[in-house]
Structures are given as structure tokens and as C-alpha cells.
Design an enzyme around this catalytic site. Structure first.
Site, PDB file in Angstrom:
ATOM      1  N   HIS A 161      41.553  48.037  55.617  1.00 47.85           N
ATOM      2  CA  HIS A 161      42.092  48.078  54.317  1.00 47.85           C
ATOM      3  C   HIS A 161      42.464  46.782  53.404  1.00 47.85           C
ATOM      4  O   HIS A 161      43.360  47.332  52.436  1.00 47.85           O
ATOM      5  CB  HIS A 161      43.520  48.901  54.016  1.00 47.85           C
ATOM      6  CG  HIS A 161      43.045  50.219  55.569  1.00 47.85           C
ATOM      7  ND1 HIS A 161      42.028  51.420  55.002  1.00 47.85           N
ATOM      8  CD2 HIS A 161      43.386  50.478  56.506  1.00 47.85           C
ATOM      9  CE1 HIS A 161      42.488  51.970  55.746  1.00 47.85           C
ATOM     10  NE2 HIS A 161      43.075  51.691  56.740  1.00 47.85           N
ATOM     11  N   SER A 282      34.058  26.616  34.343  1.00 42.93           N
ATOM     12  CA  SER A 282      34.572  27.879  33.576  1.00 42.93           C
ATOM     13  C   SER A 282      34.116  26.862  31.908  1.00 42.93           C
ATOM     14  O   SER A 282      34.409  25.024  31.854  1.00 42.93           O
ATOM     15  CB  SER A 282      35.774  27.597  33.271  1.00 42.93           C
ATOM     16  OG  SER A 282      36.305  28.665  32.068  1.00 42.93           O
ATOM     17  N   LYS A 288      38.937  26.063  36.836  1.00 40.55           N
ATOM     18  CA  LYS A 288      38.050  26.472  37.346  1.00 40.55           C
ATOM     19  C   LYS A 288      36.573  26.128  38.244  1.00 40.55           C
ATOM     20  O   LYS A 288      36.342  25.903  38.000  1.00 40.55           O
ATOM     21  CB  LYS A 288      37.660  27.876  36.357  1.00 40.55           C
ATOM     22  CG  LYS A 288      39.058  28.635  35.848  1.00 40.55           C
ATOM     23  CD  LYS A 288      39.265  29.752  36.439  1.00 40.55           C
ATOM     24  CE  LYS A 288      38.302  30.860  36.773  1.00 40.55           C
ATOM     25  NZ  LYS A 288      37.669  31.965  35.965  1.00 40.55           N
TER      26      LYS A 288
END
Length: 463
Positions: A161, A282, A288
Site C-alpha cells: 500500500h 525545468s 529541478k
């Protein structure tokens, strides 16, 4: 309505009216030219068989053979004048062959139809792509084995999960994907066995009155045998559907791994660093480093599964034998094959280049009460406690640790004995993540010794 008005209504490229529309919807040369090599391969085998059976002369067969090699050379060199008016690759090749060798070209089509010709070409093409997929999967599995071997002892969290469950090893996680992709490989291998029958010689749908040797053409093209029913031979596209089915499952596995790489390379996880070769920056955020290759792999399943669904829908309502609907069998298969191979190559590159952050992996493995099951198992093994009772004791200790803001190994022996008096100092031996993974020695478990055994077995298989 005047013809001029009608032509204007068609608009754009169809200004010439219905004839232009019919040519556009009927022609497949814009995409089936990709089967040129397979078309010429099939024609050469057919011509050689016709000569061997005395159906055409040896001199005509030789002229056809040489002419086809010339056509192939022109196509490979980019000098071939493809024509939409000639509809498909078969008619384009035959027309050019006639220009080169004259009358003998007209004898090539003896005893066959475009129906069995295209079925043969397409099988050969899909078989080639199946072989390419098997090779691509083998390369990816070897890259995963390299990562597994390097990190057979590296501890990381195992999740259910997407919640921390139990500690596992990096090598164990990599080997899970080896198993997945090995099943993909076996699906392609199984599909290849079924598709490896030759439709050539089935003619339009009923066979032919010419004394063809279908076993000879099947052998010349690397097929195991000719297809046993001429109706089935020209109307079957199961081989393409099986290829797309195997591709869809493989793409799903690639997408699952891509999703993990996207998560793992995030600032929140920092489990892995992907190389600059498979990342982008980016346009406005200099910090990024985006896992674009992984994200694009994750998206490929849509195209590939869509192709699978599209071809099923094309085939589902067709009576035997051939219908023109079946011309719609190729574009989606071509697109799916291209995108599968691109995704396999990109994933192989990413796996080979990525660097695991072992400190982050181990820190994450040691958090989230990941050794709770080890504590419960210890109570069963050392205190002869029923597992359900051990589960309750462990759950109580997890609650205590959570209330204190610490993890299980940080509880004191007194804390533990306050829940169950028989717990001893020895329990701390199983609460370390390295001890936890080392203890999982059952077949297929995460213990480094088990992982190395699996790596050795797969290396032997792939060698």
C-alpha cells in the site's frame, strides 16, 4: 449540385472528389512499406519454389530473384518511388520489378494472392519484432541483474500500500523485476511458436490448382510448417493480437517500474539518482531534475494497450475469410512495436545508469516499525507464543513506540517487559534491519544468500 461545388465540399487534399478519397482510404503504402524486406523475402522464396516445381522456368526465376534484389537495394538506399496509386507494398514492388525485368515479373504472382502474401509479410514482420522484444527484455534483465548483484546486501524498505512493511534488500527488489520481465519474455517466446506457421500458398482463400510445395516455402522463410487451412491462413491475425497482448503486459510492467523510479528519485524519497542522460531540467526552476524518460515509459502503456484493443475491435465481427477491414491491422501494431522497443531501451539505460542512495534506503528501512513482524516471529519462536497472541503483543509495543515518538529498537527492555514479562534482551538481535533481512532465508526470500542464489541461476539461464 455541380461537380465543382461538390469538389469544394470535399475540401483540402480531397478537392479532386471521390476518387481522391477512395485512393486515400484504400492505400496502405504510407505505412506498409515498412514490410518491404519481408515482402521481397516472401517473393524470393515463392519464385524459387515455382521454379523447383516446374511452374515457371529457371531463367524467369533467376530474373525475378535478381530484380527483387535490385528493388530491395533501391528501397534501402531511399531511391524507390513509392506510389499511393499502387495501393500497397506488394503492388509497388511488383510494378517496379516489371519495369526492371519485364515479362518474367508477371509470373511471380502465380499460385498466390495478395491475401496470403500480406498474411505472410505481416507474420514475418511481427516475428522479427517478437525476436527484437525478446532481445530487448534480455538486455533489461541483465541490467537488473547487475544492480541486484551490486546491492544484494543493501537494505531498503519493502512496501505494501506504499506504506513501510518489512525490510528487504535492493537486490531482492531488482530481482522481482527480473522475474516479471522473464514472464514477458516467455510470453513472447510462446507467441512466436504459435505464429511460426506459413500462410504462403493459401492464395485468396481456397488454395490453388498449381502444384505448390508449401513445405518448401515455409522452410525457406524459417517457418516450422505451412498453415493447415487456407481459409484460416488468410483470415487469421491472432499472431498480431498475441504480440500486442504480450506487449501490453510488458508495457504494464515497465510502467510499474517507471512509477517506482519517479517516486524513488523524488526529493521526498531520494532512493535513487537517475543519470542526466535520462532526465531533463525545468525551464524556470533550476533546482529541478525531472525523470522524464520514466514518465514517458509510464505513458506508453496507453498507446500499446490501445493498439491491442483497436485490433480486437477490427477483428471481432469479420466473417471468413479476408475483408478489407484487415488492412487496419498494421498501423497500431507498428506503433505498439516501436513504442515497446523504445520503452525497453530507455528502461535498460536508466537501470544501468541509476545510482542507489544506500544511506537513504537504509534510513527508510529502519523507520516505520518495519521490524514489527520480526518481533512477532521472535515471540512465536522463542517464547512458544501463538502467533495471534504475538501479533497482539507486537501491536501494543508498536503503539507504545509511536506514543513515545521512537521506533521499536529504541524501546527499552523494561518497556517491552511491561507488555510481556518473558521478553529478553535477545529480542534486540532481530530488531535491526540487517538481521531482519538476513533471517528471511526461505526460498525466494530477501536474505542476501537467497538473492545471490537467484542471481546466479538467472545468469546461467541468460548466458
Amino acid at each position: 449540385m455541380t461537380n465543382d461545388t461538390s469538389n469544394k465540399m470535399w475540401g483540402g487534399r480531397f478537392a479532386a472528389g471521390p476518387d481522391a478519397i477512395m485512393e486515400a482510404i484504400n492505400a496502405s503504402i504510407g505505412y506498409d512499406q515498412r514490410m518491404a524486406a519481408q515482402d521481397i523475402q516472401g517473393s524470393r522464396a515463392h519464385a524459387a519454389m515455382l521454379a523447383a516445381q516446374g511452374i515457371i522456368t529457371d531463367s524467369d526465376a533467376e530474373a525475378i530473384r535478381e530484380g527483387l534484389l535490385t528493388v530491395l537495394s533501391e528501397i534501402e538506399n531511399g531511391d524507390f518511388p513509392f506510389s499511393a496509386a499502387l495501393e500497397d507494398i506488394h503492388m509497388n514492388v511488383e510494378s517496379r520489378l516489371k519495369e526492371i525485368i519485364g515479362e518474367p515479373a508477371g509470373r511471380l504472382h502465380t499460385g498466390r494472392s495478395r491475401n496470403d502474401q500480406v498474411a505472410t509479410d505481416f507474420r514475418l514482420w511481427v516475428r522479427d519484432q517478437t525476436d527484437a522484444a525478446i532481445s530487448g527484455l534480455e538486455a533489461l534483465m541483465k541490467a537488473l541483474l547487475g544492480q541486484a548483484e551490486a546491492g544484494a546486501d543493501w537494505v531498503m524498505p519493502g512496501f505494501t500500500h506504499l506504506q513501510t512493511a518489512q525490510p528487504v534488500t535492493w537486490g531482492h527488489h531488482m530481482m522481482a523485476y527480473v522475474e516479471m520481465f522473464s514472464r514477458d519474455m516467455s510470453r513472447f517466446q510462446d507467441a512466436r511458436k504459435r505464429m511460426n506457421e506459413s500462410p504462403l500458398g493459401a492464395a485468396a482463400l481456397a488454395g490453388t490448382s498449381f502444384p505448390l510445395d508449401r513445405d518448401a516455402t515455409a522452410a525457406a522463410l524459417g517457418f516450422d510448417r505451412p498453415m493447415a487451412n487456407s481459409l484460416d491462413a488468410v483470415s487469421d491475425r491472432d499472431f498480431a493480437l498475441e504480440f500486442l497482448g504480450a506487449s501490453s503486459i510488458c508495457a504494464m510492467h515497465l510502467s510499474r517500474m517507471a512509477e517506482e523510479l519517479v517516486i524513488w528519485s523524488s526529493a521526498q524519497f531520494r532512493f535513487v539518482a537517475l543519470s542526466d542522460r535520462f532526465s531533463t531540467g525545468s525551464s524556470i526552476m533550476p533546482q529541478k531534475k525531472n525523470p522524464d524518460a520514466a514518465e514517458l515509459i509510464r505513458a506508453k502503456i496507453g498507446r500499446i494497450f490501445g493498439a491491442n484493443t483497436a485490433l480486437i475491435m477490427v477483428m471481432k465481427g469479420l466473417p471468413l475469410a479476408y475483408s478489407k477491414d484487415m488492412q487496419e491491422d498494421k498501423e497500431q501494431v507498428f506503433d505498439a512495436a516501436d513504442n515497446l522497443m523504445l520503452a525497453l531501451a530507455a528502461m535498460t539505460g536508466m537501470v544501468g545508469d541509476m545510482t542507489a542512495n544506500t544511506e537513504s534506503l537504509e534510513a527508510a528501512a529502519s523507520s516505520g516499525f518495519s521490524t514489527a513482524t520480526d518481533l512477532a516471529d521472535w515471540c512465536v519462536r522463542e517464547l512458544n507464543m501463538p502467533f495471534r497472541d504475538a501479533h497482539h503483543v507486537t501491536g501494543t509495543l508498536v503503539g507504545m513506540a509511536e506514543a513515545k515518538g521512537i521506533d521499536l529498537p529504541e524501546l527499552t527492555l523494561a518497556d517491552m517487559q511491561s507488555v510481556h514479562a518473558e521478553i529478553t534482551e535477545a529480542v534486540f538481535d532481530v530488531l535491526g534491519v540487517h538481521n531482519s533481512v538476513a533471517s528471511r532465508t526461505s526460498y525466494g526470500g530477501t536474505a542476501p544468500a537467497q538473492v545471490r542464489a537467484q542471481i546466479a541461476a538467472w545468469k546461467a539461464k541468460l548466458s
